[in-house]
Design a protein around this motif. Structure first.
Motif, short mmCIF file in Angstrom:
data_model
loop_
_atom_site.label_atom_id
_atom_site.label_comp_id
_atom_site.label_asym_id
_atom_site.label_seq_id
_atom_site.Cartn_x
_atom_site.Cartn_y
_atom_site.Cartn_z
N THR A 1 1.00 -1.30 -0.16
CA THR A 1 -0.44 -0.07 -0.17
C THR A 1 0.64 1.59 -0.21
OG1 THR A 1 -1.54 -1.39 1.55
CG2 THR A 1 -1.94 0.74 0.94
N LEU A 2 2.01 1.30 0.56
CA LEU A 2 2.80 2.69 1.17
C LEU A 2 3.90 2.60 -0.29
CD1 LEU A 2 4.13 2.36 4.43
CD2 LEU A 2 2.23 3.76 3.73
N SER A 3 3.82 1.37 -1.33
CA SER A 3 4.91 1.62 -2.39
C SER A 3 4.45 2.14 -3.43
CB SER A 3 5.32 0.52 -2.80
OG SER A 3 4.65 -0.67 -2.93
N ASN A 4 2.77 2.24 -3.61
CA ASN A 4 2.19 3.00 -4.99
C ASN A 4 2.33 4.28 -4.41
OD1 ASN A 4 1.10 0.71 -5.67
ND2 ASN A 4 -0.80 0.71 -3.86
N ALA A 5 2.35 4.93 -3.38
CA ALA A 5 2.66 6.53 -3.28
C ALA A 5 4.12 6.91 -3.68
CB ALA A 5 2.39 7.15 -2.12
N ALA A 6 4.42 7.75 -4.84
CA ALA A 6 6.13 7.86 -5.05
C ALA A 6 6.20 9.26 -4.72
CB ALA A 6 5.70 8.29 -6.50
N GLU A 7 7.40 10.00 -4.12
CA GLU A 7 8.02 10.53 -3.23
C GLU A 7 8.47 11.84 -4.67
OE1 GLU A 7 8.15 11.47 -0.29
OE2 GLU A 7 7.03 9.09 0.15
N TYR A 8 8.19 12.76 -4.12
CA TYR A 8 8.79 13.88 -5.95
C TYR A 8 8.76 15.31 -4.84
CZ TYR A 8 5.52 11.26 -8.89
OH TYR A 8 4.61 10.24 -10.18
N VAL A 9 9.97 15.68 -5.47
CA VAL A 9 10.87 16.45 -4.86
C VAL A 9 9.86 18.21 -6.08
CG1 VAL A 9 12.47 18.69 -5.07
CG2 VAL A 9 12.51 15.85 -4.25
N ASP B 1 10.73 25.84 -2.64
CA ASP B 1 10.78 24.67 -2.59
C ASP B 1 9.52 24.59 -1.95
OD1 ASP B 1 10.94 24.76 0.08
OD2 ASP B 1 13.47 24.92 -0.09
N GLY B 2 10.11 22.26 -2.05
CA GLY B 2 8.20 21.77 -1.42
C GLY B 2 8.77 20.14 -1.88
N SER B 3 8.29 19.51 -1.53
CA SER B 3 8.19 17.93 -1.76
C SER B 3 6.33 17.56 -1.52
CB SER B 3 8.73 17.15 -0.43
OG SER B 3 8.55 17.64 0.48
N PHE B 4 6.61 16.66 -2.72
CA PHE B 4 4.92 16.00 -2.28
C PHE B 4 4.82 14.24 -2.82
CE2 PHE B 4 4.84 17.22 -6.09
CZ PHE B 4 4.62 16.38 -7.18
N THR B 5 4.18 13.48 -1.88
CA THR B 5 4.05 12.42 -1.78
C THR B 5 3.25 11.92 -3.27
OG1 THR B 5 2.52 11.81 -0.54
CG2 THR B 5 4.36 11.51 0.02
N TYR B 6 2.36 11.62 -3.97
CA TYR B 6 1.14 10.93 -4.88
C TYR B 6 0.92 9.71 -4.70
CZ TYR B 6 -2.41 11.61 -7.88
OH TYR B 6 -3.65 11.40 -8.40
#
Length: 188
Positions: free
Chosen positions: A18-26, A56-61
Motif C-alpha cells: 500500500t505504501l509503495s504505491n505512493a511516489a515521492e516527488y521533489v 521549494d517543496g516535496s509531495f507524495t502522490y
C-alpha cells in the motif's frame, strides 16, 4: 506462534505494498518548472500580479489513492516579485510582509479529497506573516509520465484565495489575494 508470525508478515507485506504505491516527488524549482503567482486588486481599479521567485517543496502522490497524498511547500516571502523594484521593497516592509520578522511562509497539507476527473481539494495549514490558517486549494492533476532526461514527473495546478486580514497585515484594506500554483515534481 508460527500462525502469528505468518499473520504479522502478511500484514506487513500488505502495508508495504500500500505504501509503495505512493511516489515521492521533489518540486522542480531548479529547472524552473514550478511557479507560485499572485494577483491582488489595486485600489479596485486594476490587478497587481506577481510571483515568488524562491520556494521549494516535496509531495507524495498515489494515483490509485489520491487522498493518501501529501504536499509541503516552503516560500521565501522576500523573493516577492511584482516587476517593480520600489513596490517590491514596500511589499517586503512592515507595511505588508514584514520579511525581517517573518522570513518564511509555508503550506502543509492536512487532507486531500479526490473530487474525480483529476480534480482534488487540497486542505492544509498556510503560514504567512507569522499566522497559520487552514486554507483550501482547488487543484487539478495536469499529468504524469516519463521525461526526456530518464526521469518521471507529475504536475498539478491549483488556486486559492486568502484574505490578508486573516494574517494580521497592517494594510488589511488590500482584501483578498488570489494565489495560483503550478507544481511539477520529479519522482525520487
Amino acid at each position: 506462534m508460527r500462525k502469528l508470525t505468518i499473520t504479522l508478515l502478511a500484514t506487513f507485506a500488505i502495508a508495504a505494498s500500500t505504501l509503495s504505491n505512493a511516489a515521492e516527488y521533489v518540486v522542480d524549482v531548479k529547472g524552473a518548472h514550478a511557479f507560485i503567482n499572485f494577483k491582488a486588486s489595486h485600489l479596485g481599479y486594476s490587478w497587481l500580479t506577481g510571483r515568488f521567485n524562491k520556494f521549494d517543496g516535496s509531495f507524495t502522490y498515489d494515483d490509485k489513492n489520491p487522498s493518501a497524498s501529501k504536499i509541503t511547500v516552503n516560500i521565501d516571502p522576500a523573493s516577492i516579485d511584482s516587476n517593480h523594484a520600489e513596490r517590491d521593497k514596500h511589499l517586503r516592509s512592515d507595511d505588508f510582509l514584514s520579511v525581517d520578522k517573518f522570513p518564511e511562509s509555508k503550506f502543509v497539507s492536512t487532507k486531500i479529497v479526490d473530487k474525480g476527473d483529476k480534480k482534488l481539494e487540497v486542505v492544509g495549514n498556510f503560514t504567512l506573516h507569522g499566522v497559520t490558517r487552514s486554507i483550501v486549494i482547488d487543484a487539478v492533476k495536469v499529468g504524469e509520465g516519463k521525461d526526456p532526461w530518464n526521469g518521471y514527473r507529475a504536475g498539478f495546478t491549483g488556486t486559492t484565495t486568502i484574505n490578508v486580514a486573516d494574517y494580521d497585515f497592517k494594510n488589511a484594506w488590500v482584501g483578498n489575494i488570489e494565489l495560483e500554483l503550478h507544481i511539477e515534481g520529479i519522482r525520487q
